[in-house]
Design an enzyme around this catalytic site. Sequence first.
Site, PDB file in Angstrom:
ATOM      1  N   SER A  98       0.851  -1.281   0.009  1.00  0.00           N
ATOM      2  CA  SER A  98       0.069   0.034  -0.218  1.00  0.00           C
ATOM      3  C   SER A  98       1.098   1.365   0.054  1.00  0.00           C
ATOM      4  N   HIS A 143     -18.349  10.350   1.126  1.00  0.00           N
ATOM      5  CA  HIS A 143     -18.059  10.022  -0.365  1.00  0.00           C
ATOM      6  C   HIS A 143     -17.113   8.969  -0.439  1.00  0.00           C
ATOM      7  N   LEU A 247      -6.020   6.036 -10.281  1.00  0.00           N
ATOM      8  CA  LEU A 247      -6.426   4.876  -9.628  1.00  0.00           C
ATOM      9  C   LEU A 247      -6.087   3.872 -10.645  1.00  0.00           C
ATOM     10  N   GLY A 347      -5.200 -25.641   9.968  1.00  0.00           N
ATOM     11  CA  GLY A 347      -5.921 -26.013  11.138  1.00  0.00           C
ATOM     12  C   GLY A 347      -5.982 -24.839  12.167  1.00  0.00           C
ATOM     13  N   GLY A 348      -5.748 -25.213  13.408  1.00  0.00           N
ATOM     14  CA  GLY A 348      -5.649 -24.253  14.531  1.00  0.00           C
ATOM     15  C   GLY A 348      -4.381 -23.296  14.366  1.00  0.00           C
ATOM     16  N   GLU A 371      -9.628   1.291  -3.238  1.00  0.00           N
ATOM     17  CA  GLU A 371      -9.439   1.407  -4.869  1.00  0.00           C
ATOM     18  C   GLU A 371     -10.594   1.046  -5.697  1.00  0.00           C
ATOM     19  N   GLY A 372     -11.576   1.034  -5.109  1.00  0.00           N
ATOM     20  CA  GLY A 372     -12.993   0.777  -5.700  1.00  0.00           C
ATOM     21  C   GLY A 372     -13.486  -0.700  -5.025  1.00  0.00           C
ATOM     22  N   THR A 373     -14.509  -0.566  -4.649  1.00  0.00           N
ATOM     23  CA  THR A 373     -14.951  -2.138  -4.004  1.00  0.00           C
ATOM     24  C   THR A 373     -15.098  -3.108  -5.100  1.00  0.00           C
ATOM     25  N   HIS A 374     -15.357  -4.402  -4.369  1.00  0.00           N
ATOM     26  CA  HIS A 374     -15.334  -5.342  -5.423  1.00  0.00           C
ATOM     27  C   HIS A 374     -16.622  -5.463  -6.136  1.00  0.00           C
TER      28      HIS A 374
HETATM   29  P1  TGC Z   1     -18.326   8.723 -14.514  1.00  0.00           P
HETATM   30  O1  TGC Z   1     -19.215   9.740 -14.924  1.00  0.00           O
HETATM   31  O2  TGC Z   1     -18.391   7.434 -15.058  1.00  0.00           O
HETATM   32  O3  TGC Z   1     -16.643   9.318 -14.718  1.00  0.00           O
HETATM   33  C1  TGC Z   1     -16.316  10.705 -14.678  1.00  0.00           C
HETATM   34  C2  TGC Z   1     -15.166  10.991 -15.454  1.00  0.00           C
HETATM   35  O4  TGC Z   1     -14.219  10.460 -15.238  1.00  0.00           O
HETATM   36  C3  TGC Z   1     -13.787   9.650 -16.227  1.00  0.00           C
HETATM   37  N1  TGC Z   1     -13.380   8.178 -15.897  1.00  0.00           N
HETATM   38  C4  TGC Z   1     -11.983   7.835 -15.831  1.00  0.00           C
HETATM   39  N2  TGC Z   1     -10.858   8.449 -16.257  1.00  0.00           N
HETATM   40  C5  TGC Z   1      -9.850   7.823 -16.066  1.00  0.00           C
HETATM   41  N3  TGC Z   1      -9.487   6.601 -15.467  1.00  0.00           N
HETATM   42  C6  TGC Z   1     -10.789   5.867 -15.034  1.00  0.00           C
HETATM   43  N4  TGC Z   1     -10.879   4.706 -14.584  1.00  0.00           N
HETATM   44  C7  TGC Z   1     -11.963   6.514 -15.207  1.00  0.00           C
HETATM   45  N5  TGC Z   1     -13.267   6.230 -14.778  1.00  0.00           N
HETATM   46  C8  TGC Z   1     -14.026   7.188 -15.400  1.00  0.00           C
HETATM   47  C9  TGC Z   1     -14.931   9.302 -17.106  1.00  0.00           C
HETATM   48  O5  TGC Z   1     -14.647   9.162 -18.652  1.00  0.00           O
HETATM   49  C10 TGC Z   1     -15.558  10.881 -16.606  1.00  0.00           C
HETATM   50  O6  TGC Z   1     -14.810  11.872 -17.677  1.00  0.00           O
HETATM   51  P2  TGC Z   1     -15.260  12.933 -18.212  1.00  0.00           P
HETATM   52  O7  TGC Z   1     -14.477  13.652 -19.070  1.00  0.00           O
HETATM   53  O8  TGC Z   1     -16.665  12.400 -19.092  1.00  0.00           O
HETATM   54  O9  TGC Z   1     -16.113  14.025 -17.037  1.00  0.00           O
HETATM   55  O10 TGC Z   1     -18.040   8.884 -12.806  1.00  0.00           O
HETATM   56  P3  TGC Z   1     -19.123   8.524 -11.817  1.00  0.00           P
HETATM   57  O11 TGC Z   1     -19.424   9.759 -10.670  1.00  0.00           O
HETATM   58  O12 TGC Z   1     -20.347   7.883 -12.293  1.00  0.00           O
HETATM   59  O13 TGC Z   1     -18.241   7.335 -10.826  1.00  0.00           O
HETATM   60  C11 TGC Z   1     -17.951   6.219 -11.699  1.00  0.00           C
HETATM   61  C12 TGC Z   1     -17.189   5.411 -10.472  1.00  0.00           C
HETATM   62  C13 TGC Z   1     -18.469   4.730  -9.749  1.00  0.00           C
HETATM   63  C14 TGC Z   1     -16.798   3.991 -11.524  1.00  0.00           C
HETATM   64  C15 TGC Z   1     -16.250   5.999  -9.962  1.00  0.00           C
HETATM   65  O14 TGC Z   1     -16.409   7.006  -9.197  1.00  0.00           O
HETATM   66  C16 TGC Z   1     -15.400   5.077  -8.959  1.00  0.00           C
HETATM   67  O15 TGC Z   1     -14.127   4.280  -9.402  1.00  0.00           O
HETATM   68  N6  TGC Z   1     -15.458   4.786  -7.875  1.00  0.00           N
HETATM   69  C17 TGC Z   1     -14.761   3.930  -6.800  1.00  0.00           C
HETATM   70  C18 TGC Z   1     -14.067   5.068  -6.098  1.00  0.00           C
HETATM   71  C19 TGC Z   1     -12.613   4.600  -5.656  1.00  0.00           C
HETATM   72  O16 TGC Z   1     -11.889   3.833  -6.215  1.00  0.00           O
HETATM   73  N7  TGC Z   1     -11.930   5.231  -4.746  1.00  0.00           N
HETATM   74  C20 TGC Z   1     -10.635   4.953  -4.587  1.00  0.00           C
HETATM   75  C21 TGC Z   1      -9.947   6.183  -3.232  1.00  0.00           C
HETATM   76  S1  TGC Z   1      -8.355   6.041  -3.234  1.00  0.00           S
HETATM   77  C22 TGC Z   1      -7.916   4.621  -2.674  1.00  0.00           C
HETATM   78  O17 TGC Z   1      -8.567   3.633  -2.162  1.00  0.00           O
HETATM   79  C23 TGC Z   1      -6.599   4.283  -2.321  1.00  0.00           C
HETATM   80  S2  TGC Z   1      -6.248   2.954  -1.283  1.00  0.00           S
HETATM   81  C24 TGC Z   1      -4.571   2.694  -1.466  1.00  0.00           C
HETATM   82  C25 TGC Z   1      -3.624   1.782  -1.083  1.00  0.00           C
HETATM   83  O18 TGC Z   1      -3.708   1.941   0.419  1.00  0.00           O
HETATM   84  O19 TGC Z   1      -2.860   1.033  -1.582  1.00  0.00           O
HETATM   85  P1  FAD Z   2     -19.191   2.871   0.391  1.00  0.00           P
HETATM   86  O1  FAD Z   2     -19.266   3.656  -0.721  1.00  0.00           O
HETATM   87  O2  FAD Z   2     -20.212   3.565   1.365  1.00  0.00           O
HETATM   88  O3  FAD Z   2     -19.746   1.433  -0.055  1.00  0.00           O
HETATM   89  C1  FAD Z   2     -20.494   0.491   1.014  1.00  0.00           C
HETATM   90  C2  FAD Z   2     -21.198  -0.655   0.290  1.00  0.00           C
HETATM   91  O4  FAD Z   2     -21.907  -0.118  -0.771  1.00  0.00           O
HETATM   92  C3  FAD Z   2     -20.023  -1.248  -0.485  1.00  0.00           C
HETATM   93  O5  FAD Z   2     -20.077  -2.746  -0.612  1.00  0.00           O
HETATM   94  C4  FAD Z   2     -20.189  -0.871  -2.084  1.00  0.00           C
HETATM   95  O6  FAD Z   2     -19.752  -1.711  -3.004  1.00  0.00           O
HETATM   96  C5  FAD Z   2     -21.762  -0.819  -1.951  1.00  0.00           C
HETATM   97  N1  FAD Z   2     -22.053   0.366  -2.909  1.00  0.00           N
HETATM   98  C6  FAD Z   2     -21.710   1.788  -3.011  1.00  0.00           C
HETATM   99  N2  FAD Z   2     -22.153   2.298  -4.017  1.00  0.00           N
HETATM  100  C7  FAD Z   2     -22.952   0.951  -4.718  1.00  0.00           C
HETATM  101  C8  FAD Z   2     -23.698   1.244  -6.045  1.00  0.00           C
HETATM  102  N3  FAD Z   2     -23.853   2.301  -6.595  1.00  0.00           N
HETATM  103  N4  FAD Z   2     -24.110  -0.015  -6.351  1.00  0.00           N
HETATM  104  C9  FAD Z   2     -24.270  -1.036  -5.454  1.00  0.00           C
HETATM  105  N5  FAD Z   2     -23.463  -1.111  -4.305  1.00  0.00           N
HETATM  106  C10 FAD Z   2     -22.924  -0.114  -4.124  1.00  0.00           C
HETATM  107  N6  FAD Z   2      -9.149   6.293  -0.016  1.00  0.00           N
HETATM  108  C11 FAD Z   2      -8.325   7.321  -0.397  1.00  0.00           C
HETATM  109  O7  FAD Z   2      -8.978   8.337  -1.004  1.00  0.00           O
HETATM  110  N7  FAD Z   2      -7.094   7.282  -0.252  1.00  0.00           N
HETATM  111  C12 FAD Z   2      -6.466   6.208   0.386  1.00  0.00           C
HETATM  112  O8  FAD Z   2      -5.130   6.372   0.458  1.00  0.00           O
HETATM  113  C13 FAD Z   2      -7.272   5.205   0.837  1.00  0.00           C
HETATM  114  N8  FAD Z   2      -6.619   4.428   1.700  1.00  0.00           N
HETATM  115  C14 FAD Z   2      -7.650   3.343   2.350  1.00  0.00           C
HETATM  116  C15 FAD Z   2      -7.129   2.543   3.205  1.00  0.00           C
HETATM  117  C16 FAD Z   2      -7.913   1.505   3.931  1.00  0.00           C
HETATM  118  C17 FAD Z   2      -7.239   0.651   4.863  1.00  0.00           C
HETATM  119  C18 FAD Z   2      -9.339   1.669   3.497  1.00  0.00           C
HETATM  120  C19 FAD Z   2     -10.133   0.347   4.358  1.00  0.00           C
HETATM  121  C20 FAD Z   2      -9.797   2.385   2.792  1.00  0.00           C
HETATM  122  C21 FAD Z   2      -9.106   3.456   1.979  1.00  0.00           C
HETATM  123  N9  FAD Z   2      -9.396   4.387   1.317  1.00  0.00           N
HETATM  124  C22 FAD Z   2      -8.747   5.515   0.857  1.00  0.00           C
HETATM  125  C23 FAD Z   2     -10.967   4.431   0.962  1.00  0.00           C
HETATM  126  C24 FAD Z   2     -11.498   3.565   0.085  1.00  0.00           C
HETATM  127  O9  FAD Z   2     -11.226   3.744  -1.505  1.00  0.00           O
HETATM  128  C25 FAD Z   2     -12.992   3.518   0.402  1.00  0.00           C
HETATM  129  O10 FAD Z   2     -13.366   2.685   1.366  1.00  0.00           O
HETATM  130  C26 FAD Z   2     -13.694   2.631  -0.770  1.00  0.00           C
HETATM  131  O11 FAD Z   2     -13.615   3.463  -2.145  1.00  0.00           O
HETATM  132  C27 FAD Z   2     -15.167   2.716  -0.382  1.00  0.00           C
HETATM  133  O12 FAD Z   2     -15.677   3.754  -0.118  1.00  0.00           O
HETATM  134  P2  FAD Z   2     -16.745   3.429   1.382  1.00  0.00           P
HETATM  135  O13 FAD Z   2     -15.808   2.855   2.399  1.00  0.00           O
HETATM  136  O14 FAD Z   2     -17.084   4.862   1.728  1.00  0.00           O
HETATM  137  O15 FAD Z   2     -17.939   2.702   1.080  1.00  0.00           O
END
Ligand code: TGC
Ligand code: FAD
Length: 391
Positions: A98, A143, A247, A347-348, A371-374
Amino acid sequence: MKPDLFQAPDYYNLDELLTDEHKMVRDATREFVKREVSPIIEQAAQDAKFPKQLINGLAEIGAFGPYIPEEYGGAGLDQISYGLIMQEIERGDSGIRSTASVQSSLVMYPIFKYGTEEQKEKFLPKLASGEMIGCFGLTEPDHGSNPGGMTTNFKDKGDHYLLNGAKMWISNSPFADIAIVWAKNEEGRIHGLIVERGMEGFSTPETHNKWSLRASATGELIFDNVKVPKANLMPGKSGLGAPLGCLDSARYGIAWGAIGAAMDCYDTALRYSKEREQFGVPIASKQLQQKKLAEMITEITKAQLMAWRLGTLRNEGKATSAQISMAKRNNVEMAINIAREARQILGGMGITGEYSIMRHMMNLESVITYEGTHDIHLLITGLDITGHAAF
Ligand code: TGC
Ligand code: FAD
């Protein structure tokens, strides 16, 4: 913890698809993990402390910015090498991977891709050497899966921006020197800002009591009227596509990293099953245990092929975001299933810190969420094949 006897499975001779450079990078990382990570990781996880002493070594093996050009301090490697580094580090622990993922794909990558020349020169070499650690603030308390709804915002105050809001679940935040923060301007357009530790009104409280990713520091980012110099806005790209583009790179790394965790669980369970005797014979001689192990190596092999192909597509600049989502989702689920099965073979003993399996299993609960849930990745595939967004 038991000595690290890891032997990497390569059932389909995938080594033959790798170049000498790939193998050299992979072997150096594997050696680093055996020497520096394995001996200390169990205690770090038990203590819920990120082992900062690993930072210099991670920088030395090129884990910070593997594919960032050498002129900015990166290792200038290709996408397969980057993937192999992530695989080997996560073989040790997802929390350490990470830190490397965030530093490379979520901090160095946006600065390299969207930053000014001054920002690149100021930050990239220090991030590559580990002198500086960064974090990435996208998720907010209200969010997570829907980052486009974010409320963190900044206002133009003439000679600076005034930043307000909060981010949650941020890897590395408690000790990071800089944060890449995604916030909306007065028109509601998302931009990336580089926020530096020490700026007045900026704090990073740690999140405690995690059962997962315990060797990684997680925290919040709080912005209370933080004055951010205008020179700290990254001008290269705005809109939600800017953070989502970062991402893509991190999710690709996780698709490889998860294979590492799975390989470690499989290798541990295979060895244990040959040594552990019940009813007068090794448990490896029992069909039920063989079913588990045979299915594990099949799934690992499929995941390895998927990651390798995705890497070649990325090297050619042809991998789509949806292809990356599929690999992240498939490989993390594969790894978590293998961890659960491998735990049973022990096992244990499987529930103790003597072996790495339970730690991997708990870590993977975060990896399958961040990085986006399953489910979100499944919906990204659904959108890609049907044309209908079901978010
Ligand atoms: P949507 O309308 O689909 O898209 C908005 C704009 O973004 C563009 N786009 C992308 N561009 C580049 N790469 C991608 N993967 C892209 N996906 C979409 C899209 O073309 C559009 O562009 P434009 O020019 O038309 O405006 O957006 P939406 O609001 O409907 O959301 C789509 C969704 C749900 C797929 C997206 O928001 C999403 O991926 N949600 C998951 C959030 C997430 O992954 N969060 C991660 C936080 S960081 C983290 O977890 C770090 S952990 C790190 C660690 O410890 O290892
Ligand atoms: P929610 O969005 O509230 O989702 C809850 C449940 O609802 C999930 O099962 C989800 O799949 C489901 N769900 C949500 N929307 C829908 C839909 N439209 N349809 C069907 N099901 C849906 N974020 C950062 O920005 N930077 C980081 O460095 C970072 N590090 C992290 C480290 C850890 C240890 C953890 C646990 C998280 C980290 N995150 C980070 C945040 C992570 O990206 C979010 O937890 C993740 O994107 C999910 O958001 P949430 O936890 O708010 O769940």
